[in-house]
Design an enzyme around this catalytic site. Structure first.
Site, PDB file in Angstrom:
ATOM      1  CE1 TYR A  87     -88.169 -52.199   0.019  1.00  0.00           C
ATOM      2  CE2 TYR A  87     -86.170 -51.112   0.765  1.00  0.00           C
ATOM      3  CZ  TYR A  87     -86.791 -52.073  -0.001  1.00  0.00           C
ATOM      4  OH  TYR A  87     -86.054 -52.916  -0.781  1.00  0.00           O
ATOM      5  CB  CYS A  88     -92.485 -53.206   4.845  1.00  0.00           C
ATOM      6  SG  CYS A  88     -93.848 -52.118   5.287  1.00  0.00           S
ATOM      7  CD  GLN A  89     -95.188 -55.298  -1.377  1.00  0.00           C
ATOM      8  OE1 GLN A  89     -94.041 -55.696  -1.214  1.00  0.00           O
ATOM      9  NE2 GLN A  89     -95.665 -55.002  -2.562  1.00  0.00           N
ATOM     10  N   GLY A  91     -95.873 -50.120   4.391  1.00  0.00           N
ATOM     11  CA  GLY A  91     -95.510 -49.136   5.410  1.00  0.00           C
ATOM     12  C   GLY A  91     -95.798 -49.554   6.834  1.00  0.00           C
ATOM     13  CG  PHE A 116     -91.031 -52.572  -2.930  1.00  0.00           C
ATOM     14  CD1 PHE A 116     -89.818 -52.024  -3.308  1.00  0.00           C
ATOM     15  CD2 PHE A 116     -91.560 -53.585  -3.702  1.00  0.00           C
ATOM     16  CE1 PHE A 116     -89.141 -52.471  -4.434  1.00  0.00           C
ATOM     17  CE2 PHE A 116     -90.903 -54.050  -4.829  1.00  0.00           C
ATOM     18  CZ  PHE A 116     -89.687 -53.489  -5.198  1.00  0.00           C
TER      19      PHE A 116
END
Length: 126
Positions: A87-89, A91, A116
């Protein structure tokens, strides 16, 4: 007139490249809703690919921080035989990380839909 043709060719080539990448990502990467992500992330390697300052501001409990910018150097920290949940901020970085890992032999790759910023579960912040 020649300039218009060149611009059209460049636009078509760019759209084709974007489309190819989109279909490639959908083939190699499972996009999971938050509920699906919660069901499986404890049995997987949970990786936050955001930068360290973003990670420290808040991350999913149990996640390891391996920023996309360091992934090539830190790949040995991941096991190819276990599922990898990324995951990141939002996608996009997790999708790029998945493409890189897929090329290196990792096959069971999933990421959090919306990243996130869409996570409503428990987090840890420093």
């Amino acid at each position: 007139m020649d300039t218009i043709y060149i611009l059209l060719i460049l636009i078509v080539a760019t759209l084709a490249y974007i489309g190819f990448n989109w279909f490639q990502q959908r083939k190699i990467l499972k996009t999971l809703t938050e509920e699906q992500f919660r069901e499986g992330y404890r049995k997987a390697q949970l990786i936050d690919v955001r930068e360290p300052n973003e990670y420290e501001a808040g991350h999913i409990l149990g996640a390891r921080n391996i920023p996309l910018s360091q992934l090539k150097m830190r790949m040995k920290e991941l096991r190819p035989d276990k599922p990898v949940y990324l995951y990141c901020q939002s996608g996009s970085r997790s999708a790029r990380a998945a493409q890189f890992l897929y090329k290196k032999g990792y096959k069971d790759l999933s990421h959090l839909q919306g990243g996130f910023k869409k996570w409503t579960g428990r987090i840890k912040a420093k």
